[in-house]
Design a protein around this motif. Structure first.
Motif, PDB file in Angstrom:
ATOM      1  N   GLY A 254      38.921  50.221  40.247  1.00 42.38           N
ATOM      2  CA  GLY A 254      39.653  50.003  41.564  1.00 42.38           C
ATOM      3  C   GLY A 254      39.524  48.930  42.115  1.00 42.38           C
ATOM      4  O   GLY A 254      39.159  47.718  41.665  1.00 42.38           O
ATOM      5  N   THR A 255      39.133  48.823  43.448  1.00 46.80           N
ATOM      6  CA  THR A 255      39.270  47.439  44.008  1.00 46.80           C
ATOM      7  C   THR A 255      37.667  46.837  44.302  1.00 46.80           C
ATOM      8  O   THR A 255      36.770  47.647  44.244  1.00 46.80           O
TER       9      THR A 255
ATOM     10  N   HIS B 244      27.659  35.088  33.503  1.00 47.85           N
ATOM     11  CA  HIS B 244      27.577  36.608  32.846  1.00 47.85           C
ATOM     12  C   HIS B 244      27.430  37.735  34.099  1.00 47.85           C
ATOM     13  O   HIS B 244      28.185  38.706  34.112  1.00 47.85           O
ATOM     14  N   ASP B 245      26.794  36.970  35.101  1.00 47.72           N
ATOM     15  CA  ASP B 245      26.835  38.030  36.433  1.00 47.72           C
ATOM     16  C   ASP B 245      28.215  37.999  36.980  1.00 47.72           C
ATOM     17  O   ASP B 245      28.647  39.190  37.485  1.00 47.72           O
TER      18      ASP B 245
ATOM     19  N   ARG C 191      41.312  36.898  35.735  1.00 45.71           N
ATOM     20  CA  ARG C 191      40.050  35.988  36.178  1.00 45.71           C
ATOM     21  C   ARG C 191      38.852  36.325  35.308  1.00 45.71           C
ATOM     22  O   ARG C 191      38.049  35.721  34.530  1.00 45.71           O
ATOM     23  N   LEU C 192      38.773  37.819  34.919  1.00 48.47           N
ATOM     24  CA  LEU C 192      37.611  38.344  34.000  1.00 48.47           C
ATOM     25  C   LEU C 192      37.969  37.776  32.521  1.00 48.47           C
ATOM     26  O   LEU C 192      36.927  37.276  31.899  1.00 48.47           O
ATOM     27  N   ALA C 193      39.138  37.544  32.212  1.00 47.64           N
ATOM     28  CA  ALA C 193      39.519  37.005  30.851  1.00 47.64           C
ATOM     29  C   ALA C 193      39.031  35.813  30.975  1.00 47.64           C
ATOM     30  O   ALA C 193      38.494  35.180  29.682  1.00 47.64           O
ATOM     31  N   LEU C 194      39.331  34.936  31.892  1.00 52.91           N
ATOM     32  CA  LEU C 194      39.146  33.291  32.010  1.00 52.91           C
ATOM     33  C   LEU C 194      37.433  33.450  31.882  1.00 52.91           C
ATOM     34  O   LEU C 194      36.949  32.742  31.106  1.00 52.91           O
TER      35      LEU C 194
ATOM     36  N   TYR D  90      33.407  41.085  37.801  1.00 47.89           N
ATOM     37  CA  TYR D  90      34.762  41.610  37.377  1.00 47.89           C
ATOM     38  C   TYR D  90      34.869  42.540  36.961  1.00 47.89           C
ATOM     39  O   TYR D  90      35.885  43.266  36.988  1.00 47.89           O
ATOM     40  N   GLU D  91      34.119  42.896  35.690  1.00 47.51           N
ATOM     41  CA  GLU D  91      34.200  43.954  35.050  1.00 47.51           C
ATOM     42  C   GLU D  91      34.163  45.152  35.876  1.00 47.51           C
ATOM     43  O   GLU D  91      35.085  46.283  35.748  1.00 47.51           O
TER      44      GLU D  91
END
Lengths: 139, 139
Positions: A122-123, A109-110, B83-86, A115-116
């Motif tokens: 942005g980046t 989850h972290d 990656r997030l989706a995975l 990633y969220e």
DNA sequence: CCTTGACCTAGAGCGCACTCTAGATTCTAG
DNA sequence: CTAGAATCTAGAGTGCGCTCTAGGTCAAGG
């Protein structure tokens, strides 16, 4: 009224192959009788037992252990403490597995949160971005 | 300072065999360099990645999926939504597995309670006592 | 030096839990 | 009665995830 292997397959979600396999492995509480034509004739209690087996299997009990439990039950009354010990031990293991999964989930989850944030802002920060590079060993 | 395969084995709990296997399978984020003598020279980030892999594997992610994730990371920036989706999908699956285990645990615990009552109170109720018997099918 | 233990590659082997095949028989619906 | 579906047995095959072997090379302590 008795049940065919197809009926039992439907009722338990196990394939007919798996049911025959379980029988060979001695997982049933009795020898499944055959019709005069040689087909398996199950009864409701067989299905109930299989549903319990499913729970044990889903929760990670190896077939060999299910078999040990089945053997104890087949032995008949007198070994209930042994059956209890086996079930308690499995209960402990399932609890441990749940805890392990929760720990994994926290880590995952972290990562999801990282990633969220990254995706909707942005980046990047804090990801395994471009392939890691490093100096050679004892160069 | 770089790490030998033995060091990494210690640090991650993975066998040296498993580490070589993971490398063949392409689970690492880079090609692990060799010393002049041909031995693997890992670095800390490799270990960190393996620790994450361990969590993914423990929580039931197949090696092929870990590899897909590794491949995404290796591709470099730009595919973070993938990656997030995975990861989200895996998170969902782990949550589902925890729920499943909890349901199993409830069933198992009920059995434990039944046996506890039985064991500490003389003889039986509500167990799969002597092997089930039933009438033959279409007799 | 030299021994001993760690490491190398390529590939075979294993344990688990099914799953599938072949070839024959039985059952069921029309 | 008959065609097709379901079942039978015995045994081979599969997928996964390592694990082990053979036949070496490399490296660190005494």
């Amino acid at each position: 009224m008795s049940l065919s292997i197809g009926d039992v397959s439907q009722a338990t979600g196990l394939s007919v192959h798996a049911l025959r396999f379980f029988e060979r492995e001695g997982l049933f509480l009795r020898d499944i009788p055959r019709t005069q034509g040689g087909q398996r004739a199950y009864e409701r209690p067989d299905v109930d037992w299989l549903l319990l087996c499913n729970r044990l299997r889903e929760s990670g009990m190896p077939i060999a252990t299910v078999k040990r439990f089945a053997d104890l039950v087949k032995e008949g009354p007198g070994n209930e403490p042994d059956r209890l010990a086996l079930l308690r031990e499995h209960e402990r293991q399932v609890e441990a597995k749940i805890d392990e999964l929760r720990a994994c989930l926290a880590v995952i989850h972290d990562k999801v949160v990282v990633y969220e944030r990254h995706v909707e802002a942005g980046t990047a920060t804090g990801l395994w971005s471009p392939p890691l590079d490093a100096e050679p060993r004892r160069p």
